[in-house]
Motif scaffolding. Structure first.
Motif, PDB file in Angstrom:
ATOM      1  N   LEU A  42      -6.836  -3.201   2.073  1.00 31.20           N
ATOM      2  CA  LEU A  42      -5.770  -2.368   1.514  1.00 31.20           C
ATOM      3  C   LEU A  42      -6.186  -0.902   1.483  1.00 31.20           C
ATOM      4  CD1 LEU A  42      -4.659  -4.648  -1.480  1.00 31.20           C
ATOM      5  CD2 LEU A  42      -3.414  -4.282   0.663  1.00 31.20           C
ATOM      6  N   ALA A  43      -7.429  -0.647   1.099  1.00 34.08           N
ATOM      7  CA  ALA A  43      -7.915   0.730   1.021  1.00 34.08           C
ATOM      8  C   ALA A  43      -8.016   1.367   2.403  1.00 34.08           C
ATOM      9  CB  ALA A  43      -9.265   0.770   0.316  1.00 34.08           C
ATOM     10  N   LYS A  44      -8.446   0.576   3.403  1.00 30.22           N
ATOM     11  CA  LYS A  44      -8.495   1.097   4.767  1.00 30.22           C
ATOM     12  C   LYS A  44      -7.084   1.424   5.264  1.00 30.22           C
ATOM     13  CE  LYS A  44     -11.737   1.154   7.254  1.00 30.22           C
ATOM     14  NZ  LYS A  44     -12.714   2.241   7.575  1.00 30.22           N
ATOM     15  N   GLU A  45      -6.130   0.570   4.921  1.00 29.33           N
ATOM     16  CA  GLU A  45      -4.737   0.816   5.286  1.00 29.33           C
ATOM     17  C   GLU A  45      -4.238   2.117   4.661  1.00 29.33           C
ATOM     18  OE1 GLU A  45      -0.804   0.411   6.693  1.00 29.33           O
ATOM     19  OE2 GLU A  45      -2.666  -0.523   7.349  1.00 29.33           O
ATOM     20  N   ALA A  46      -4.732   2.424   3.459  1.00 28.79           N
ATOM     21  CA  ALA A  46      -4.338   3.648   2.760  1.00 28.79           C
ATOM     22  C   ALA A  46      -5.040   4.888   3.315  1.00 28.79           C
ATOM     23  CB  ALA A  46      -4.631   3.508   1.272  1.00 28.79           C
ATOM     24  N   GLY A  47      -6.017   4.663   4.194  1.00 27.23           N
ATOM     25  CA  GLY A  47      -6.696   5.794   4.806  1.00 27.23           C
ATOM     26  C   GLY A  47      -7.969   6.222   4.110  1.00 27.23           C
ATOM     27  N   PHE A  48      -8.479   5.409   3.202  1.00 30.73           N
ATOM     28  CA  PHE A  48      -9.705   5.761   2.495  1.00 30.73           C
ATOM     29  C   PHE A  48     -10.935   5.272   3.251  1.00 30.73           C
ATOM     30  CE2 PHE A  48      -6.720   4.947  -1.230  1.00 30.73           C
ATOM     31  CZ  PHE A  48      -6.303   6.275  -1.271  1.00 30.73           C
ATOM     32  N   VAL A  79       0.841  -1.201   0.000  1.00 33.74           N
ATOM     33  CA  VAL A  79       0.000   0.000   0.000  1.00 33.74           C
ATOM     34  C   VAL A  79       0.871   1.245   0.000  1.00 33.74           C
ATOM     35  CG1 VAL A  79      -1.709   1.321   1.304  1.00 33.74           C
ATOM     36  CG2 VAL A  79      -1.917  -1.166   1.144  1.00 33.74           C
ATOM     37  N   ALA A  80       1.868   1.262   0.865  1.00 32.62           N
ATOM     38  CA  ALA A  80       2.738   2.434   0.964  1.00 32.62           C
ATOM     39  C   ALA A  80       3.440   2.722  -0.358  1.00 32.62           C
ATOM     40  CB  ALA A  80       3.761   2.223   2.077  1.00 32.62           C
ATOM     41  N   LYS A  81       3.842   1.662  -1.037  1.00 36.92           N
ATOM     42  CA  LYS A  81       4.523   1.830  -2.321  1.00 36.92           C
ATOM     43  C   LYS A  81       3.560   2.273  -3.421  1.00 36.92           C
ATOM     44  CE  LYS A  81       7.333  -0.715  -5.693  1.00 36.92           C
ATOM     45  NZ  LYS A  81       7.932  -2.034  -6.034  1.00 36.92           N
ATOM     46  N   LEU A 122      -3.799   3.134  -6.211  1.00 40.48           N
ATOM     47  CA  LEU A 122      -3.966   1.893  -5.452  1.00 40.48           C
ATOM     48  C   LEU A 122      -4.791   0.885  -6.233  1.00 40.48           C
ATOM     49  CD1 LEU A 122      -3.570   0.258  -2.868  1.00 40.48           C
ATOM     50  CD2 LEU A 122      -5.651   1.321  -1.966  1.00 40.48           C
ATOM     51  N   VAL A 123      -5.910   1.323  -6.807  1.00 36.35           N
ATOM     52  CA  VAL A 123      -6.766   0.406  -7.563  1.00 36.35           C
ATOM     53  C   VAL A 123      -6.021  -0.140  -8.779  1.00 36.35           C
ATOM     54  CG1 VAL A 123      -8.860   0.231  -8.950  1.00 36.35           C
ATOM     55  CG2 VAL A 123      -8.913   1.445  -6.772  1.00 36.35           C
ATOM     56  N   GLU A 124      -5.278   0.733  -9.455  1.00 31.00           N
ATOM     57  CA  GLU A 124      -4.501   0.272 -10.609  1.00 31.00           C
ATOM     58  C   GLU A 124      -3.473  -0.770 -10.190  1.00 31.00           C
ATOM     59  OE1 GLU A 124      -1.546   2.075 -14.097  1.00 31.00           O
ATOM     60  OE2 GLU A 124      -2.700   3.434 -12.811  1.00 31.00           O
ATOM     61  N   ALA A 125      -2.834  -0.557  -9.053  1.00 28.19           N
ATOM     62  CA  ALA A 125      -1.840  -1.520  -8.561  1.00 28.19           C
ATOM     63  C   ALA A 125      -2.490  -2.854  -8.213  1.00 28.19           C
ATOM     64  CB  ALA A 125      -1.120  -0.934  -7.345  1.00 28.19           C
ATOM     65  N   ILE A 126      -3.688  -2.793  -7.620  1.00 23.76           N
ATOM     66  CA  ILE A 126      -4.391  -4.026  -7.251  1.00 23.76           C
ATOM     67  C   ILE A 126      -4.772  -4.822  -8.495  1.00 23.76           C
ATOM     68  CG2 ILE A 126      -6.530  -4.922  -6.240  1.00 23.76           C
ATOM     69  CD1 ILE A 126      -6.337  -2.600  -4.203  1.00 23.76           C
ATOM     70  N   PRO A 131      -5.937  12.906  -2.961  1.00 26.37           N
ATOM     71  CA  PRO A 131      -6.625  11.655  -2.592  1.00 26.37           C
ATOM     72  C   PRO A 131      -7.207  10.892  -3.768  1.00 26.37           C
ATOM     73  CG  PRO A 131      -7.177  13.398  -1.048  1.00 26.37           C
ATOM     74  CD  PRO A 131      -6.397  14.045  -2.154  1.00 26.37           C
ATOM     75  N   THR A 132      -7.735  11.616  -4.747  1.00 26.77           N
ATOM     76  CA  THR A 132      -8.308  10.937  -5.916  1.00 26.77           C
ATOM     77  C   THR A 132      -7.230  10.190  -6.684  1.00 26.77           C
ATOM     78  OG1 THR A 132     -10.061  12.585  -6.128  1.00 26.77           O
ATOM     79  CG2 THR A 132      -9.580  11.239  -8.067  1.00 26.77           C
ATOM     80  N   GLU A 133      -6.082  10.836  -6.864  1.00 26.76           N
ATOM     81  CA  GLU A 133      -4.978  10.172  -7.566  1.00 26.76           C
ATOM     82  C   GLU A 133      -4.453   8.991  -6.770  1.00 26.76           C
ATOM     83  OE1 GLU A 133      -2.488  13.614  -7.961  1.00 26.76           O
ATOM     84  OE2 GLU A 133      -2.944  13.798 -10.091  1.00 26.76           O
ATOM     85  N   GLN A 134      -4.456   9.117  -5.448  1.00 28.32           N
ATOM     86  CA  GLN A 134      -4.015   8.009  -4.605  1.00 28.32           C
ATOM     87  C   GLN A 134      -4.924   6.792  -4.769  1.00 28.32           C
ATOM     88  OE1 GLN A 134      -3.905   9.734  -0.670  1.00 28.32           O
ATOM     89  NE2 GLN A 134      -1.698  10.104  -0.799  1.00 28.32           N
ATOM     90  N   MET A 135      -6.231   7.046  -4.791  1.00 30.34           N
ATOM     91  CA  MET A 135      -7.169   5.936  -4.978  1.00 30.34           C
ATOM     92  C   MET A 135      -6.943   5.260  -6.321  1.00 30.34           C
ATOM     93  SD  MET A 135     -10.874   6.876  -3.337  1.00 30.34           S
ATOM     94  CE  MET A 135     -11.113   8.358  -4.280  1.00 30.34           C
ATOM     95  N   GLU A 136      -6.768   6.068  -7.358  1.00 34.99           N
ATOM     96  CA  GLU A 136      -6.547   5.514  -8.691  1.00 34.99           C
ATOM     97  C   GLU A 136      -5.260   4.696  -8.734  1.00 34.99           C
ATOM     98  OE1 GLU A 136      -6.668   8.956 -11.144  1.00 34.99           O
ATOM     99  OE2 GLU A 136      -8.871   9.020 -11.227  1.00 34.99           O
TER     100      GLU A 136
END
Length: 387
Positions: free
Chosen positions: A121-127, A61-63, A78-82, A71-76
């Motif tokens: 993973l998303a909760k870990e990212a703070g979403f 998640v951190a990576k 993370l989802v792309e990485a998943i 925040p929007t870019e962060q979500m994108e």
């Protein structure tokens, strides 16, 4: 879900039922611990086990998230990485019911397991993350001679509100692992983490039931019922278990509870009709079966599953008729073309079989299914050329 020789015995996976919260369920009146002595020795995953992440997953998640992004870019990111197979190398497998950390490390998972992992993973990212139950029409798959009714859930991610920051993505970011087709046009409803935990236990119980490990099945169904007593699907599954172990009175009561929670639960109706027939109440069984059939007649997967059962029983003409009915109602499903392909193959009609394998491959949504169908098509083509 060949004890379940007809569509009258189904197990619900990954749940998608409309519960009636105003009906109070008392699980203790429907549980029968004494009948499954030793169930307490089954190791049931805790909520922390199911939704927890290990250090490697947290590092992922951190990576994946660049703290310099909004925040929007962060979500994108993370989802792309998943979704990036190079990062997680995940394959879709319906029977893979695993915790968040297990899913992260394994090479196979199902919709529910992937959703649980992504939630963690998303909760870990703070979403902020919410589960959504997608109310899809009845849809069955076959496994080890059993018919399993499938539900579907997905996720909605939103950035946490921070101070006076204005979030322009108020509707959130929807994440869906459906390997078949988009579900956007179906109704959705939010479900809590406790419901998803009950779904996880329900799936594990269904796995045990398929494997005829009734003690383990009871332990997981019991856990699901205690976690979310208003989750009607677990009462259907527990009723099936009771029927299979000849606890007919409790089986009937569990079906009745499921129907009070959701009066439109056709699976509960169908199974109750099967129980009526098995206990000498033929007229009641036929009346309930007629109601179910009237409501399912326009569902292509109702005809498809009848075709699957006829095929398993060697009734090839009957199977062909059911698959054709399914295709008449829905020409988009690769499973239906596969049903026709394998039936024609068994009938010795290699040319038609090859044609339907080709169409199944064209309609498939996953690389794994396309590879499977193309492999069968190649073998048929070679066989046909040698004749």
């Amino acid at each position: 879900m060949k004890l379940f020789t007809v569509v009258l015995a189904l197990v619900w996976l990954a749940g998608c039922a409309s519960t009636r919260q105003e009906f109070t369920v008392s699980p203790s009146t429907l549980l029968n611990d004494a009948a499954f002595s030793g169930y307490e020795r089954v190791n049931i995953e805790s909520e922390a086990d199911v939704f927890g992440l290990d250090a490697e997953a947290k590092a992922f998640v951190a990576k994946a998230i660049n703290p310099m992004h909004d925040p929007t870019e962060q979500m994108e990111d993370l989802v792309e990485a998943i979704f990036d197979r190079a990062d997680l190398n995940l394959l879709y497998m319906g029977a893979a019911n695993t915790t968040a950390t297990q899913t992260f490390h394994n090479q196979a998972a199902n919709c529910l397991s992937l959703s649980i992992m992504t939630y963690a993973l998303a909760k870990e990212a703070g979403f902020a993350v919410k589960f959504q139950d997608i109310e899809i029409p009845e849809y069955w798959t076959r496994r080890d001679g059993f018919s399993l009714l499938n539900g579907h859930i997905n996720l909605r991610l939103m950035p946490q509100h921070i101070g006076n920051v204005i979030n322009l993505l108020e509707t959130g970011y929807e994440v869906d692992f459906d390997p078949q087709a988009p579900r956007q046009h179906f109704p959705k409803r939010l479900v809590g983490r406790d419901t998803v935990l009950a779904m996880f236990y329900n799936n594990k119980g269904a796995d045990a039931l398929v494997n005829e490990d009734y003690k383990r099945a009871y332990a997981y169904f019991r856990a699901a019922a205690l976690t979310k007593p208003t989750f009607d699907s677990v009462w259907v599954n527990l009723a099936i278990l009771y029927r299979m172990t000849e606890h007919y009175g409790l089986s009937e009561k569990a079906y009745e509870v499921a129907l009070k929670l959701d009066p439109e639960n056709l699976t509960a109706m169908e199974n109750l009709a099967f129980l009526y027939a098995n206990t000498g109440r033929q007229q009641q069984a036929e009346e309930l079966e007629a109601v179910v059939e009237r409501r399912r007649v326009n569902n292509p997967f109702y005809h498809f599953i009848l075709g699957e059962q006829a095929f398993d029983e060697g009734q090839l003409d009957e199977a062909l008729s059911h698959y054709r009915d399914a295709l008449r109602l829905d020409k988009s499903r690769h499973e239906i073309y596969f049903g026709l392909a394998k039936t024609y193959f068994q009938m010795g009609d290699i040319s038609r079989s090859a044609r339907y394998f080709k169409q199944a491959s064209m309609k498939a949504f996953t690389a794994e299914d396309r590879h499977r169908y193309n492999g069968k098509l190649d073998l048929l083509t070679q066989r046909h050329a040698s004749l």
